[in-house]
Enzyme design. Structure first.
Site, short mmCIF file in Angstrom:
data_model
loop_
_atom_site.label_atom_id
_atom_site.label_comp_id
_atom_site.label_asym_id
_atom_site.label_seq_id
_atom_site.Cartn_x
_atom_site.Cartn_y
_atom_site.Cartn_z
N ASP A 142 10.12 -2.19 1.94
CA ASP A 142 8.98 -3.11 1.91
C ASP A 142 7.88 -2.60 2.85
O ASP A 142 8.12 -2.38 4.03
CB ASP A 142 9.44 -4.50 2.37
N CYS A 176 13.64 -1.80 5.71
CA CYS A 176 13.49 -1.95 4.26
C CYS A 176 12.27 -1.15 3.80
O CYS A 176 11.32 -0.95 4.56
CB CYS A 176 13.31 -3.43 3.90
N CYS A 209 13.73 -10.81 1.56
CA CYS A 209 13.81 -9.41 1.10
C CYS A 209 14.17 -9.39 -0.40
O CYS A 209 15.15 -10.01 -0.82
CB CYS A 209 14.88 -8.68 1.91
N ARG A 258 5.02 -3.80 3.93
CA ARG A 258 4.00 -4.67 4.52
C ARG A 258 3.96 -4.65 6.05
O ARG A 258 3.02 -5.16 6.64
CB ARG A 258 4.18 -6.11 4.00
CO CO Z 1 13.14 -5.90 1.72
#
Ligand code: CO
Length: 217
Positions: A44, A42, A101, A46
């Site tokens: 994302d 993803c 998510c 982090r």
């Molecule tokens: Co995500």
């Protein structure tokens, strides 16, 4: 939050610190040209992919998009997969999702979010494909967890349907597909047990009968 010019200063400090610790650091990185793994994750930001699996950056070829999708109309993802398989010769492609998510969560909402609706449409389809199991689960967080896992499994399936992967198997290449998921709260990866490593792991209707000259999907 630092301004962009400070980020460039940070970069200079970062490069100098690495060279201070190891004068050959960047020369060494440049030699790592044959990654064994491809990571489809993803967007994302982090979790840094290579750090999570304890390998140097050059050993994992990374592609990321919203909700770790493998879509048959996405030239970006398919091009990266083709390059990874045909040129770099990766042996494992790991689709890695994460719980909570935002893309998967958006797919569970009956709302329009803009152009991303088109991107996450397939996740809604996955939800409907498992509507009975979803309805049987009263807890919204658990339903989101389930859909995050089902979404990863679906992308592994779709990856196995590509000619890129099937041609590699037909050519006798060592290539396995995997589906993993992690929770941001602990960073621990879990294998969803949906690995595929040969054409027999794919439903017959999706199998490519012959290896075409052109490598397009
Ligand atoms: Co995500």
């Amino acid at each position: 939050m630092p301004e962009p010019e400070h980020l460039l200063d940070n970069n200079l400090a970062w490069a100098q610190e690495h060279l201070r610790q190891n004068a050959e650091f960047f020369k060494h990185l440049a030699t790592l040209k044959n990654p064994k793994y491809m990571w489809i994750g993803c967007s994302d930001s982090r979790m840094p992919a290579n750090e999570m699996i304890g390998v140097e950056p050059g050993l994992v070829f990374v592609h990321r998009n919203v909700a770790n999708q493998v879509q048959h109309t996405d030239l970006n993802c398919l091009s990266a997969v083709q390059y990874a398989v045909d040129v770099l010769g990766v042996e494992h492609i790991i689709v890695t999702g994460h719980y909570d998510c935002g893309g998967v969560k958006a797919a569970m909402e009956s709302q329009h979010f803009g152009i991303v609706d088109n991107w996450i449409r397939g996740i809604r389809d996955t939800y409907i494909d498992h509507a009975d199991a979803m309805a049987a689960c009263c807890d919204k967080e658990k339903r989101l967890d389930m859909l995050c896992e089902l979404n990863v499994k679906r992308q592994v399936d779709k990856l196995s349907h590509t000619r890129i992967v099937q041609n590699a198997w037909a050519a006798g290449k060592d290539l396995s597909l995997h589906g993993w998921v992690y929770r941001l709260q602990d960073g621990l990866l879990h294998d969803l047990g949906v690995s595929k490593s040969c054409a027999n792991d794919v439903e017959a209707i999706y199998r490519v009968a012959s290896v075409p000259d052109s490598p397009e999907d």
